[in-house]
Structures are given as structure tokens and as C-alpha cells.
Design an enzyme around this catalytic site. Structure first.
Site, mmCIF file in Angstrom:
data_model
loop_
_atom_site.group_PDB
_atom_site.id
_atom_site.type_symbol
_atom_site.label_atom_id
_atom_site.label_comp_id
_atom_site.label_asym_id
_atom_site.label_seq_id
_atom_site.Cartn_x
_atom_site.Cartn_y
_atom_site.Cartn_z
ATOM 1 N NE ARG A 110 -4.326 1.449 -11.751
ATOM 2 C CZ ARG A 110 -3.426 2.164 -12.407
ATOM 3 N NH1 ARG A 110 -3.639 3.461 -12.633
ATOM 4 N NH2 ARG A 110 -2.316 1.628 -12.855
ATOM 5 C CB CYS A 131 -0.931 0.012 1.207
ATOM 6 S SG CYS A 131 -1.973 1.492 1.285
ATOM 7 C CE LYS A 136 -0.835 -5.969 -5.265
ATOM 8 N NZ LYS A 136 -1.969 -5.057 -5.536
#
Length: 312
Positions: free
Chosen positions: A224, A98, A139
Site C-alpha cells: 500500500r 490472505c 508469506k
């Protein structure tokens, strides 16, 4: 090939997961992150971000949903990971990617990529706490300011016992600006034995294939790109044609029903406008749609515009 729907805070919530997995092509979803600080969170927190836990940890269409945790304290992450598993999550994902400043300032997300030992400690604690039959995954980005620790970080995560690693092919500093450095994922993959999933800048089936070739990864994660073209996963996996504008407007109307009658109905006008922002990349008609609904704040008025678009 496995296609995973990426976690996107404030965008890909359970309503969007339900919609996109109904369109098809996804093998796994990962939730928006559950922020862990210094306590064991109540059940309601997990259910708020992952109501699929009450459906066996799957969307209505049967796609597994893995809870993602974000934090810095290994033991608190471990305890909350076990809670998520007990509630029905089919695994745990750990967020080390993030880029949000507020998250990074409190030593969460991508800032931990500066601390290889911290990555190891967190993954090890969570892996030790979670029963072995449930995957623990992570991740990451390629780094914070640069890529100098990319391989070391991946190797530390592997050594700590993670079952799988997703790599967003940019650093925190590079944000979401093109290009994504897929070749760096290949470097990580060649220096580890852990399964690796490639992520970043995949907007079309063609770019997915390019990513696979450059990253040497069969499995990919899209975020996205799936918002810009809701059937992108099907285009990638099954060579489907991109969704038509007519089909898309019908999908928007269907999504409107989920939003308005769901628990986030009051946010609906902003959410549909936000989605139009992504759709503009693939559908020129989305620009006109956005202009038509930009000043509208009433859900019924917005749906009326969508119905007119659909009939056209």
C-alpha cells in the site's frame, strides 16, 4: 537491501507492476495469488495473472515476477507450482497470509496459520516438486487470532525447505490496522536461519528504517505504501525525494494509457478512483482530484481532468 513489491489482489496487477517497476527501486514482484483447488490449471490462467511469463518472467523494465499460489492441497499445489516454473516463473511463493473471509472459509490463506503441520506439508510438497535452482518462498502473518504459533509456523516452513520467508507483522484478526508488530519479526528471525523479509505499515523511508531496526531485517516488502507514493522504493533505497504532485499526475496519465488500452480498460474509472484513495495519504491534492473524477465514468473525461491537474 532488497525491496519487494507486495502482491495485492485486485490492485497490483501486471499493469501496476509494470508502472511501479519503471519508476524503479524494486528487486522483485510477487503476483496476485493463483487459487488452486483440486485440479491442474490451464496455461491461460497463469498467463492471465502473470503475463510477464511471456517475457521471461520479468516486467518490461527487467524486474523478476514470482508467481504466488494459494490453496490447501499439497499435491495440487505442487503440480501447479511445477507448471508455473515450466511457464517461466523464476520461483514460487506460497500465500499463508490472505485475510479475506471467502478465502479463509475454503481453508486457504491465513486460516492455515492455525495448522502448523499443514504449512509444513504444503511447503514440503512444493519444494520437492520444483527444481532446486528455483526458490520456493512463503508469506505469512503472525497468526490467525493470536501470535502463539508464529515461531512454530516459521520453523515448520523452514524445516520443509523454503528458501525465504516474508512476514506481515500482524495477525489475520488485526487486519491492516496500525500498528504493525515489527518486533515479532525479529523474534521469528532469531528462532530461524531462513532469510526473512519484513512487511507491514511501511509508508515512508523513515518507517522503512524503523521497520528494519525493529525487525532486524534488511530486506523489506511494500504494498500500500508504494501505491500511496509510487517512488517509495527509491526513497528507501537511494534516499530520493518523494515524487512531486506534478510528476505523479504525469504518471497517472501514463497509467491511464496502460489501463485504457490494456485488457482491463472497462475497469479503468474504478481503478483510478481506487488509486486516488491510496494517494490521499501522501498527497492532499488527491482529495480534490478524487472529487473531480468521482462521478465520471468515461475514460477520456477522467484523463482530461488529469491533464488539467498536470498543467497546474
Amino acid at each position: 537491501m532488497k525491496v519487494v513489491l507486495a502482491p495485492m489482489e485486485g490492485v497490483v496487477d501486471h499493469l501496476m507492476r509494470e508502472m511501479l517497476t519503471q519508476v524503479g527501486g524494486f528487486d522483485l514482484c510477487v503476483t496476485e495469488f493463483v487459487r488452486i483447488v483440486d485440479q491442474k490449471l490451464p496455461t491461460k490462467t497463469f498467463l492471465r495473472l502473470c503475463p510477464e511469463l511471456e517475457n521471461g518472467g520479468k516486467t518490461v523494465s527487467g524486474v523478476p515476477v514470482r508467481v504466488q499460489l494459494l490453496g490447501q492441497h499439497p499435491q495440487w499445489l505442487a503440480e501447479n507450482a511445477l507448471t508455473a516454473i515450466e511457464l517461466g516463473s523464476p520461483g514460487i511463493d506460497l500465500n499463508f497470509g490472505c485475510p479475506a473471509k471467502t478465502v479463509n472459509k475454503s481453508r486457504g490463506g491465513a486460516v492455515l496459520l492455525k495448522e502448523t503441520q499443514a504449512l509444513y506439508d504444503i511447503v514440503k510438497a512444493v519444494r520437492d516438486a520444483v527444481p532446486s535452482e528455483f526458490p520456493v518462498t512463503a508469506k505469512i502473518r503472525l497468526g490467525f487470532d493470536d501470535k502463539s504459533k508464529a515461531i512454530d509456523n516459521a520453523q515448520a516452513i523452514e524445516a520443509a525447505g523454503a528458501n525465504e520467508l516474508t512476514v506481515h507483522a500482524r495477525t489475520k484478526t488485526e487486519g491492516y490496522k496500525p500498528p504493525a508488530y515489527w518486533d515479532w519479526i525479529a523474534k521469528i528471525k532469531s528462532n530461524t536461519t531462513i532469510p526473512v523479509i519484513a512487511n507491514g505499515e511501511i509508508w515512508s523511508a523513515e518507517e522503512a528504517y524503523q521497520c528494519q531496526q525493529q525487525s532486524d531485517c534488511e530486506n523489506i516488502m511494500i504494498g500500500r505504501g508504494a501505491l500511496a507514493m509510487p517512488n517509495l522504493a527509491n526513497c528507501i533505497k537511494y534516499n530520493a525525494s518523494p515524487m512531486s504532485w506534478e510528476a505523479l499526475t504525469s504518471l497517472l496519465i501514463q497509467y491511464s494509457g496502460y489501463e485504457i488500452y490494456g485488457d482491463k480498460g472497462r475497469y479503468y474509472p474504478n481503478r483510478i478512483k481506487q488509486w486516488c484513495g491510496y494517494l490521499k495519504r501522501q498527497y492532499p491534492q488527491a482529495e480534490q482530484l478524487f472529487n473531480d473524477i468521482r462521478r465520471l465514468q468515461n475514460a477520456d473525461d477522467i484523463v482530461a481532468v488529469l491533464r488539467r491537474q498536470s498543467s497546474h
